[in-house]
Scaffold this motif. Structure first.
Motif, PDB file in Angstrom:
ATOM      1  N   PRO A  59       0.512  -1.194  -0.271  1.00 27.74           N
ATOM      2  CA  PRO A  59      -0.226  -0.150   0.104  1.00 27.74           C
ATOM      3  C   PRO A  59       0.597   1.035  -0.214  1.00 27.74           C
ATOM      4  O   PRO A  59       2.129   1.258   0.768  1.00 27.74           O
ATOM      5  CB  PRO A  59      -0.993  -0.469   1.342  1.00 27.74           C
ATOM      6  N   MET A  60       0.752   2.562  -1.011  1.00 27.37           N
ATOM      7  CA  MET A  60       1.275   3.515  -0.742  1.00 27.37           C
ATOM      8  C   MET A  60       1.149   3.766   0.944  1.00 27.37           C
ATOM      9  O   MET A  60       0.184   3.968   1.336  1.00 27.37           O
ATOM     10  CB  MET A  60       0.455   4.539  -1.691  1.00 27.37           C
ATOM     11  N   PRO A  61       2.191   4.572   1.118  1.00 25.89           N
ATOM     12  CA  PRO A  61       2.153   5.918   2.297  1.00 25.89           C
ATOM     13  C   PRO A  61       1.179   6.569   1.855  1.00 25.89           C
ATOM     14  O   PRO A  61       1.547   6.820   1.393  1.00 25.89           O
ATOM     15  CB  PRO A  61       3.587   5.825   2.635  1.00 25.89           C
ATOM     16  N   PRO A  62       0.593   7.223   3.840  1.00 27.37           N
ATOM     17  CA  PRO A  62      -0.083   7.938   3.208  1.00 27.37           C
ATOM     18  C   PRO A  62       0.814   9.668   2.592  1.00 27.37           C
ATOM     19  O   PRO A  62       0.098  10.781   2.151  1.00 27.37           O
ATOM     20  CB  PRO A  62      -1.057   8.448   4.397  1.00 27.37           C
ATOM     21  N   ARG A  63       1.396   9.893   3.248  1.00 25.93           N
ATOM     22  CA  ARG A  63       2.361  10.612   2.354  1.00 25.93           C
ATOM     23  C   ARG A  63       3.793  10.526   2.128  1.00 25.93           C
ATOM     24  O   ARG A  63       4.989   9.770   2.467  1.00 25.93           O
ATOM     25  CB  ARG A  63       2.753  11.824   4.209  1.00 25.93           C
ATOM     26  N   VAL A  64       4.373  10.978   1.100  1.00 25.46           N
ATOM     27  CA  VAL A  64       5.750  10.762   0.563  1.00 25.46           C
ATOM     28  C   VAL A  64       6.085  12.756   0.238  1.00 25.46           C
ATOM     29  O   VAL A  64       5.268  12.588  -0.696  1.00 25.46           O
ATOM     30  CB  VAL A  64       6.263   9.701  -0.246  1.00 25.46           C
ATOM     31  N   GLY A  65       7.398  13.074   0.315  1.00 24.63           N
ATOM     32  CA  GLY A  65       7.678  14.457  -0.484  1.00 24.63           C
ATOM     33  C   GLY A  65       6.633  15.135   0.359  1.00 24.63           C
ATOM     34  O   GLY A  65       6.472  15.085   1.771  1.00 24.63           O
ATOM     35  N   LYS A  66       6.195  16.217  -0.609  1.00 22.56           N
ATOM     36  CA  LYS A  66       5.478  16.706  -0.662  1.00 22.56           C
ATOM     37  C   LYS A  66       4.250  16.658  -1.440  1.00 22.56           C
ATOM     38  O   LYS A  66       3.222  16.813  -2.002  1.00 22.56           O
ATOM     39  CB  LYS A  66       6.036  17.793  -1.698  1.00 22.56           C
ATOM     40  N   LEU A  67       3.951  15.061  -1.079  1.00 18.10           N
ATOM     41  CA  LEU A  67       3.082  14.398  -1.823  1.00 18.10           C
ATOM     42  C   LEU A  67       1.593  13.622  -0.347  1.00 18.10           C
ATOM     43  O   LEU A  67       2.365  13.110   0.373  1.00 18.10           O
ATOM     44  CB  LEU A  67       3.076  13.398  -3.114  1.00 18.10           C
ATOM     45  N   ARG A  68       0.412  14.053  -0.314  1.00 20.68           N
ATOM     46  CA  ARG A  68      -0.161  13.144   0.433  1.00 20.68           C
ATOM     47  C   ARG A  68      -1.095  12.239  -0.700  1.00 20.68           C
ATOM     48  O   ARG A  68      -1.613  12.210  -2.500  1.00 20.68           O
ATOM     49  CB  ARG A  68      -1.691  13.612  -0.082  1.00 20.68           C
ATOM     50  N   LEU A  69      -0.634  10.795  -0.543  1.00 21.13           N
ATOM     51  CA  LEU A  69      -1.228   9.164  -1.302  1.00 21.13           C
ATOM     52  C   LEU A  69      -2.164   8.160  -1.144  1.00 21.13           C
ATOM     53  O   LEU A  69      -2.732   9.023   0.213  1.00 21.13           O
ATOM     54  CB  LEU A  69       0.433   8.424  -1.832  1.00 21.13           C
ATOM     55  N   ALA A  70      -3.090   7.898  -1.564  1.00 26.53           N
ATOM     56  CA  ALA A  70      -3.622   7.196  -1.054  1.00 26.53           C
ATOM     57  C   ALA A  70      -3.746   5.940  -2.800  1.00 26.53           C
ATOM     58  O   ALA A  70      -3.858   6.208  -3.640  1.00 26.53           O
ATOM     59  CB  ALA A  70      -5.057   7.256  -1.014  1.00 26.53           C
ATOM     60  N   SER A  71      -4.212   4.714  -1.782  1.00 26.58           N
ATOM     61  CA  SER A  71      -4.106   3.861  -3.321  1.00 26.58           C
ATOM     62  C   SER A  71      -5.407   2.425  -2.969  1.00 26.58           C
ATOM     63  O   SER A  71      -5.872   2.429  -1.336  1.00 26.58           O
ATOM     64  CB  SER A  71      -2.620   2.938  -3.386  1.00 26.58           C
ATOM     65  N   VAL A  72      -5.475   2.107  -3.599  1.00 30.67           N
ATOM     66  CA  VAL A  72      -6.463   0.958  -4.004  1.00 30.67           C
ATOM     67  C   VAL A  72      -6.551  -0.537  -4.701  1.00 30.67           C
ATOM     68  O   VAL A  72      -5.583  -0.054  -6.260  1.00 30.67           O
ATOM     69  CB  VAL A  72      -7.772   0.970  -3.909  1.00 30.67           C
ATOM     70  N   TYR A  73      -6.242  -1.744  -4.592  1.00 27.14           N
ATOM     71  CA  TYR A  73      -6.378  -3.232  -5.256  1.00 27.14           C
ATOM     72  C   TYR A  73      -7.955  -3.459  -5.858  1.00 27.14           C
ATOM     73  O   TYR A  73      -8.053  -3.496  -4.998  1.00 27.14           O
ATOM     74  CB  TYR A  73      -4.748  -3.437  -5.132  1.00 27.14           C
ATOM     75  N   LEU A  74      -8.421  -3.550  -6.131  1.00 31.13           N
ATOM     76  CA  LEU A  74      -9.256  -4.721  -6.555  1.00 31.13           C
ATOM     77  C   LEU A  74      -9.470  -5.169  -7.412  1.00 31.13           C
ATOM     78  O   LEU A  74      -9.100  -5.385  -8.764  1.00 31.13           O
ATOM     79  CB  LEU A  74     -10.356  -3.440  -6.955  1.00 31.13           C
ATOM     80  N   SER A  75      -9.014  -6.735  -6.961  1.00 31.71           N
ATOM     81  CA  SER A  75      -8.848  -8.157  -7.791  1.00 31.71           C
ATOM     82  C   SER A  75     -10.207  -8.340  -8.441  1.00 31.71           C
ATOM     83  O   SER A  75     -11.145  -8.610  -7.973  1.00 31.71           O
ATOM     84  CB  SER A  75      -8.180  -9.088  -7.370  1.00 31.71           C
ATOM     85  N   ALA A  76     -10.085  -8.404  -9.650  1.00 36.54           N
ATOM     86  CA  ALA A  76     -11.256  -9.558 -10.652  1.00 36.54           C
ATOM     87  C   ALA A  76     -11.628 -11.314  -9.680  1.00 36.54           C
ATOM     88  O   ALA A  76     -12.111 -11.322  -9.866  1.00 36.54           O
ATOM     89  CB  ALA A  76     -11.453  -9.929 -12.200  1.00 36.54           C
TER      90      ALA A  76
END
Length: 352
Positions: free
Chosen positions: A110-127
């Motif tokens: 999973p993406m970390p909530p913050r990297v450098g000057k970015l706020r991040l979010a991620s999701v993976y949906l498997s078929a």
């Protein structure tokens, strides 16, 4: 209750009426929700009830009751075995899910909530509901002055796609923080994918022609000290920028071919620059999102739905992906036809 009711009514019924066969329903129904031990106990209880009815009405050696007893014993044994094998299958599936979840956590972190000057979010949906992992991928890495992000989609499904995704992610994580130029990084990823496709494989363990295998990818570099992003798109769906001016596609003027196809399509790989201001959100996604269909076969209208989901403004990446996932699954009837991955990144104000 079923056994008691059938037994009492059968003993009180006229001699021409036989309700004993209805006792078969007791172990059969039990097997649909209980384990083998409970099913076997209910089956044994039904057999004892049938024997009691036989003794009260005639005798155990009466032909009619003997046949009913033998039939009840056989059916009770069969449904108990069914409950046993079903229980075993459920435990195996639970183990597979736990292993797949652990594997996904290693391959696609999973993406970390913050990297450098970015706020991040991620999701993976498997078929694949039981697998929970597939050929879509994403990762982030830091350089001394920027954040680099990759999102990709491996052609195909199953373990081969997972292996190709793991290969590309490993190459990105090992090189992203060392490559000075984004074009050099993409060239390195291309070489990694192409060298794997050139390796001889056992045809018995490969279900597809590796010459047709490739990976679409979008690779971004977001500098800390400049409100821009640099993008190289290798045959991947273009990212979406959600800014003050609305939603627009970040389409590069000269897209690169998918990774693994440069042997057939020669082109120069060069990053393109786009404005990326404070508060803007960039949405990266795989084709499993835009190719999700509803019951009428209509594709998911991503841009249109984003405009509705972000109408109130001031949306954070995690909130945006949560709304988007719920809306996507609702559109697709709760099940996607292909894996889908999404990454949202937002530029934060101030210095990192």
């Amino acid at each position: 209750m079923l056994i008691v009711i059938v037994t009492v009514v059968d003993m009180l019924a006229p001699s021409s009426v036989h309700l004993g066969p209805f006792l078969v329903a007791a172990p059969a129904v039990t097997a649909s929700f209980a384990g083998p031990r409970t099913t076997g106990c209910v089956g044994a209880l039904a057999v004892l009830a049938q024997a009691l009815v036989a003794i009260v009405r005639t005798s155990l050696v009466d032909l009619n009751h003997t046949i009913q007893l033998i039939t009840l014993i056989l059916i009770s044994t069969l449904v108990t075995l069914f409950a046993y094998w079903r229980d075993r299958r459920v435990k195996e599936l639970a183990h597979v899910r736990s292993v797949a979840k652990a594997a996904q956590g290693v391959v696609i972190r999973p993406m970390p909530p913050r990297v450098g000057k970015l706020r991040l979010a991620s999701v993976y949906l498997s078929a694949e509901r039981e697998a929970q992992i597939g050929g879509d991928l994403f990762a982030a890495a830091r350089t001394t002055r920027s954040t680099r992000i990759v999102i990709g989609d491996v052609r195909g499904k199953g373990l081969e796609a997972v292996g190709d995704a793991a290969l590309l992610l490993g190459a990105f994580r090992s090189a992203a923080h060392r490559q000075a130029d984004l074009g050099d990084l993409v060239a390195f990823l291309e070489g990694t994918v192409s060298s794997d496709l050139d390796n001889p494989v056992d045809p018995e363990h490969r279900t597809e022609d590796r010459g047709e295998a490739f990976v679409t990818a979008a690779v971004l570099d977001v500098p800390d000290d400049e409100p821009v992003l640099h993008l190289i798109n290798c045959g991947h769906p273009p990212p979406l920028l959600l800014g003050k001016g609305g939603i627009r596609l970040l389409e590069v003027s000269r897209p690169a071919p998918p990774l693994g196809l440069t042997e057939f399509v020669h082109t120069e790989v060069a990053p393109q620059r786009f404005a990326f201001e404070t508060g803007d959100i960039v949405l990266l996604y795989t084709d499993g999102v835009i190719e999700a269909r509803d019951r009428n076969g209509t594709f998911y209208p991503l841009t249109q739905r984003l405009e509705q989901l972000t109408g109130s403004g001031d949306t954070e990446p995690e909130t945006l992906l949560g709304r988007l996932c719920a809306d996507l699954l609702k559109h697709a009837g709760g099940h996607l036809g292909d894996d889908a991955a999404m990454v949202a990144l937002q530029r934060l104000p101030g210095h990192s």
